[in-house]
Scaffold this motif. Sequence first.
Motif, PDB file in Angstrom:
ATOM      1  N   SER A   1       0.856  -1.185   0.000  1.00 43.18           N
ATOM      2  CA  SER A   1       0.000   0.000   0.000  1.00 43.18           C
ATOM      3  C   SER A   1       0.891   1.233   0.000  1.00 43.18           C
ATOM      4  O   SER A   1       1.794   1.359   0.831  1.00 43.18           O
ATOM      5  N   THR A   2       0.672   2.144  -0.968  1.00 39.75           N
ATOM      6  CA  THR A   2       1.464   3.368  -1.053  1.00 39.75           C
ATOM      7  C   THR A   2       0.557   4.552  -1.387  1.00 39.75           C
ATOM      8  O   THR A   2      -0.531   4.387  -1.913  1.00 39.75           O
ATOM      9  N   GLY A   3       1.047   5.770  -1.086  1.00 37.14           N
ATOM     10  CA  GLY A   3       0.328   6.978  -1.454  1.00 37.14           C
ATOM     11  C   GLY A   3      -0.874   7.247  -0.565  1.00 37.14           C
ATOM     12  O   GLY A   3      -1.128   6.568   0.433  1.00 37.14           O
ATOM     13  N   ASP A   4      -1.640   8.267  -0.984  1.00 42.93           N
ATOM     14  CA  ASP A   4      -2.811   8.679  -0.222  1.00 42.93           C
ATOM     15  C   ASP A   4      -3.804   9.348  -1.165  1.00 42.93           C
ATOM     16  O   ASP A   4      -3.443   9.830  -2.235  1.00 42.93           O
ATOM     17  N   GLY A   5      -5.071   9.360  -0.789  1.00 41.74           N
ATOM     18  CA  GLY A   5      -6.102   9.999  -1.604  1.00 41.74           C
ATOM     19  C   GLY A   5      -6.213   9.378  -2.978  1.00 41.74           C
ATOM     20  O   GLY A   5      -6.245   8.161  -3.127  1.00 41.74           O
ATOM     21  N   ASP A   6      -6.221  10.238  -4.026  1.00 43.65           N
ATOM     22  CA  ASP A   6      -6.373   9.758  -5.396  1.00 43.65           C
ATOM     23  C   ASP A   6      -5.190   8.923  -5.862  1.00 43.65           C
ATOM     24  O   ASP A   6      -5.297   8.157  -6.828  1.00 43.65           O
ATOM     25  N   THR A   7      -4.033   9.098  -5.198  1.00 42.80           N
ATOM     26  CA  THR A   7      -2.837   8.359  -5.614  1.00 42.80           C
ATOM     27  C   THR A   7      -2.618   7.100  -4.775  1.00 42.80           C
ATOM     28  O   THR A   7      -1.654   6.375  -5.012  1.00 42.80           O
TER      29      THR A   7
END
Length: 233
Positions: free
Chosen positions: A120-126
Amino acid sequence: MNDNMTTCKTCGKEIAKGVKKCPHCGKDQRNFFMQHKIISVIGIIIILCIVGKALAGNGSNTSSDTKKEASTAVSSKSTKTESKPKDDKKYSYSKFMQITMGMTYDQVKGILGEGTEQSSTGDGDTKTITYAWKNYDGTNISVEIQGGKVVNKAQAMLQSMDAKVTMEKYNKINNGMTYDQVKAVLGEGQLVSQTDLLGTKGEIYEWINAGGPNMNVTFQDGKVQAKTQMELK
């Protein structure tokens, strides 16, 4: 706030939907991939090529495993095993083909059941989450969810083949061909990976001969972009 307005992700002030930068604080409102389209597309191409090479390597391993199995065939015939039949796979190629780009995780779960989170990487739309579903024999399906939608799926060895591909047929495949043109030369291939990100679509198809020799072809936006082979004659 009306339907044409939203709030800035940084300063929280009201701005019009679709603007690239906040008129108040100047913060770019686009996600990382939209800000770096060229880098993202290059990254997709590199990933597809890496997957293609890895799949060719798997084909080589399959060939070695087949030779080992052949050398012990006589003894195995006289011994009962507890292994499940090859067609008794919980996660099958037909289920893999039911997964389409843009699906939500809940829709995927409706087909395959609960997956195991791999990363799992990034946050929100990414935010990007990769899930996996593995069979008893190591064959598997993986699905990548970005911004809540499927952007990639891949499978490993879910279905056996005897494609009867040769170096002569391999050499007839050229960059720019469509899948239908490739199929006319090689026959129906097995989809092993599919990606749809930022409007760029990528697919990898594989053809495996009995005994392990194989080849795969990488398509970008419907046209051949690369090909690899292992132990073809």
